[in-house]
Scaffold this motif. Structure first.
Motif, PDB file in Angstrom:
ATOM      1  N   MET A 183       0.837  -1.205   0.000  1.00  0.00           N
ATOM      2  CA  MET A 183       0.000   0.000   0.000  1.00  0.00           C
ATOM      3  C   MET A 183       0.873   1.258   0.000  1.00  0.00           C
ATOM      4  N   GLN A 184       1.974   1.253   0.750  1.00  0.00           N
ATOM      5  CA  GLN A 184       2.888   2.395   0.742  1.00  0.00           C
ATOM      6  C   GLN A 184       3.543   2.552  -0.625  1.00  0.00           C
ATOM      7  N   TRP A 185       3.906   1.439  -1.251  1.00  0.00           N
ATOM      8  CA  TRP A 185       4.525   1.492  -2.571  1.00  0.00           C
ATOM      9  C   TRP A 185       3.555   2.084  -3.594  1.00  0.00           C
ATOM     10  N   VAL A 186       2.293   1.651  -3.542  1.00  0.00           N
ATOM     11  CA  VAL A 186       1.287   2.179  -4.469  1.00  0.00           C
ATOM     12  C   VAL A 186       1.080   3.665  -4.218  1.00  0.00           C
ATOM     13  N   HIS A 187       1.036   4.066  -2.962  1.00  0.00           N
ATOM     14  CA  HIS A 187       0.854   5.477  -2.612  1.00  0.00           C
ATOM     15  C   HIS A 187       1.999   6.321  -3.179  1.00  0.00           C
ATOM     16  N   GLN A 188       3.222   5.848  -2.995  1.00  0.00           N
ATOM     17  CA  GLN A 188       4.373   6.589  -3.510  1.00  0.00           C
ATOM     18  C   GLN A 188       4.395   6.597  -5.030  1.00  0.00           C
ATOM     19  N   THR A 189       4.001   5.491  -5.653  1.00  0.00           N
ATOM     20  CA  THR A 189       3.967   5.420  -7.111  1.00  0.00           C
ATOM     21  C   THR A 189       2.919   6.363  -7.684  1.00  0.00           C
ATOM     22  N   LEU A 190       1.746   6.405  -7.051  1.00  0.00           N
ATOM     23  CA  LEU A 190       0.704   7.310  -7.538  1.00  0.00           C
ATOM     24  C   LEU A 190       1.148   8.767  -7.422  1.00  0.00           C
ATOM     25  N   ASN A 191       1.798   9.098  -6.309  1.00  0.00           N
ATOM     26  CA  ASN A 191       2.297  10.464  -6.165  1.00  0.00           C
ATOM     27  C   ASN A 191       3.382  10.765  -7.194  1.00  0.00           C
ATOM     28  N   GLY A 192       4.193   9.776  -7.550  1.00  0.00           N
ATOM     29  CA  GLY A 192       5.266   9.980  -8.522  1.00  0.00           C
ATOM     30  C   GLY A 192       4.764  10.088  -9.947  1.00  0.00           C
ATOM     31  N   GLU A 193       3.626   9.451 -10.253  1.00  0.00           N
ATOM     32  CA  GLU A 193       3.092   9.453 -11.606  1.00  0.00           C
ATOM     33  C   GLU A 193       2.251  10.693 -11.926  1.00  0.00           C
ATOM     34  N   CYS A 194       1.812  11.399 -10.888  1.00  0.00           N
ATOM     35  CA  CYS A 194       0.951  12.564 -11.103  1.00  0.00           C
ATOM     36  C   CYS A 194       1.777  13.732 -11.642  1.00  0.00           C
ATOM     37  N   ASP A 195       1.159  14.507 -12.559  1.00  0.00           N
ATOM     38  CA  ASP A 195       1.832  15.717 -13.033  1.00  0.00           C
ATOM     39  C   ASP A 195       1.627  16.838 -12.006  1.00  0.00           C
ATOM     40  N   ASP A 196       2.286  17.960 -12.228  1.00  0.00           N
ATOM     41  CA  ASP A 196       2.267  19.057 -11.248  1.00  0.00           C
ATOM     42  C   ASP A 196       0.866  19.610 -11.012  1.00  0.00           C
ATOM     43  N   GLY A 197       0.068  19.709 -12.061  1.00  0.00           N
ATOM     44  CA  GLY A 197      -1.286  20.247 -11.907  1.00  0.00           C
ATOM     45  C   GLY A 197      -2.158  19.367 -11.031  1.00  0.00           C
ATOM     46  N   LEU A 198      -2.042  18.063 -11.224  1.00  0.00           N
ATOM     47  CA  LEU A 198      -2.847  17.141 -10.427  1.00  0.00           C
ATOM     48  C   LEU A 198      -2.367  17.115  -8.973  1.00  0.00           C
ATOM     49  N   ILE A 199      -1.061  17.234  -8.763  1.00  0.00           N
ATOM     50  CA  ILE A 199      -0.538  17.265  -7.394  1.00  0.00           C
ATOM     51  C   ILE A 199      -1.029  18.503  -6.663  1.00  0.00           C
ATOM     52  N   VAL A 200      -1.037  19.657  -7.345  1.00  0.00           N
ATOM     53  CA  VAL A 200      -1.542  20.887  -6.721  1.00  0.00           C
ATOM     54  C   VAL A 200      -3.024  20.733  -6.400  1.00  0.00           C
ATOM     55  N   LYS A 201      -3.777  20.124  -7.322  1.00  0.00           N
ATOM     56  CA  LYS A 201      -5.211  19.925  -7.097  1.00  0.00           C
ATOM     57  C   LYS A 201      -5.435  18.982  -5.905  1.00  0.00           C
ATOM     58  N   LEU A 202      -4.623  17.932  -5.809  1.00  0.00           N
ATOM     59  CA  LEU A 202      -4.749  17.003  -4.686  1.00  0.00           C
ATOM     60  C   LEU A 202      -4.398  17.672  -3.364  1.00  0.00           C
ATOM     61  N   GLU A 203      -3.295  18.427  -3.361  1.00  0.00           N
ATOM     62  CA  GLU A 203      -2.851  19.042  -2.117  1.00  0.00           C
ATOM     63  C   GLU A 203      -3.797  20.124  -1.622  1.00  0.00           C
ATOM     64  N   THR A 204      -4.542  20.748  -2.501  1.00  0.00           N
ATOM     65  CA  THR A 204      -5.509  21.764  -2.078  1.00  0.00           C
ATOM     66  C   THR A 204      -6.839  21.149  -1.672  1.00  0.00           C
ATOM     67  N   SER A 205      -7.013  19.869  -1.924  1.00  0.00           N
ATOM     68  CA  SER A 205      -8.247  19.192  -1.535  1.00  0.00           C
ATOM     69  C   SER A 205      -8.318  19.095  -0.019  1.00  0.00           C
ATOM     70  N   LEU A 206      -9.508  19.204   0.531  1.00  0.00           N
ATOM     71  CA  LEU A 206      -9.683  19.151   1.982  1.00  0.00           C
ATOM     72  C   LEU A 206      -9.389  17.765   2.540  1.00  0.00           C
ATOM     73  N   GLU A 207      -9.646  16.719   1.760  1.00  0.00           N
ATOM     74  CA  GLU A 207      -9.458  15.360   2.240  1.00  0.00           C
ATOM     75  C   GLU A 207      -8.020  14.879   2.096  1.00  0.00           C
ATOM     76  N   TYR A 208      -7.208  15.571   1.305  1.00  0.00           N
ATOM     77  CA  TYR A 208      -5.872  15.064   0.987  1.00  0.00           C
ATOM     78  C   TYR A 208      -4.962  14.992   2.206  1.00  0.00           C
ATOM     79  N   ASN A 209      -5.082  15.918   3.136  1.00  0.00           N
ATOM     80  CA  ASN A 209      -4.214  15.911   4.304  1.00  0.00           C
ATOM     81  C   ASN A 209      -4.381  14.623   5.102  1.00  0.00           C
ATOM     82  N   GLY A 210      -5.621  14.188   5.319  1.00  0.00           N
ATOM     83  CA  GLY A 210      -5.867  12.936   6.038  1.00  0.00           C
ATOM     84  C   GLY A 210      -5.432  11.723   5.238  1.00  0.00           C
TER      85      GLY A 210
END
Length: 101
Positions: free
Chosen positions: A63-90
């Motif tokens: 699960m940690q590997w998948v989490h890190q892989t998903l974060n690595g595969e996302c482009d900058d726009g999607l990462i910014v959108k994820l990080e600004t999401s209210l649920e992303y912190n949890g």
């Protein structure tokens, strides 16, 4: 002819005993519970517990590997959108891969 003598049963203090409640009818000392496991059953149980622990640890690692892989595969726009999401912190702190997907 021989005389049969009863062996003494080990006794322990009853954890449910309350000396302040004399009407409860619970004894202060009870017979020590016996283990119904034979040596073979104990070995089999130990083996099963080891297998379960291995699979739980493997699942957490995956699960940690998948989490890190998903974060690595996302482009900058999607990462910014994820990080600004209210649920992303949890999601990020718990590494909840299912919610991240």
């Amino acid at each position: 002819m021989y005389a049969y003598t009863i062996t003494t049963v080990p006794q322990i203090i009853n954890p449910s005993y309350d000396p302040t409640d004399p009407e409860a009818g619970i004894r202060a000392i009870i017979d020590k519970p016996r283990s119904y496991f034979t040596y073979i059953k104990e070995l089999l149980l130990k083996d099963e517990v080891q297998i379960i622990c291995y699979h739980v640890n493997k699942l957490q690692d995956d699960m940690q590997w998948v989490h890190q892989t998903l974060n690595g595969e996302c482009d900058d726009g999607l990462i910014v959108k994820l990080e600004t999401s209210l649920e992303y912190n949890g999601i990020d702190t718990t590494s909840d891969t299912i919610k991240l997907m």
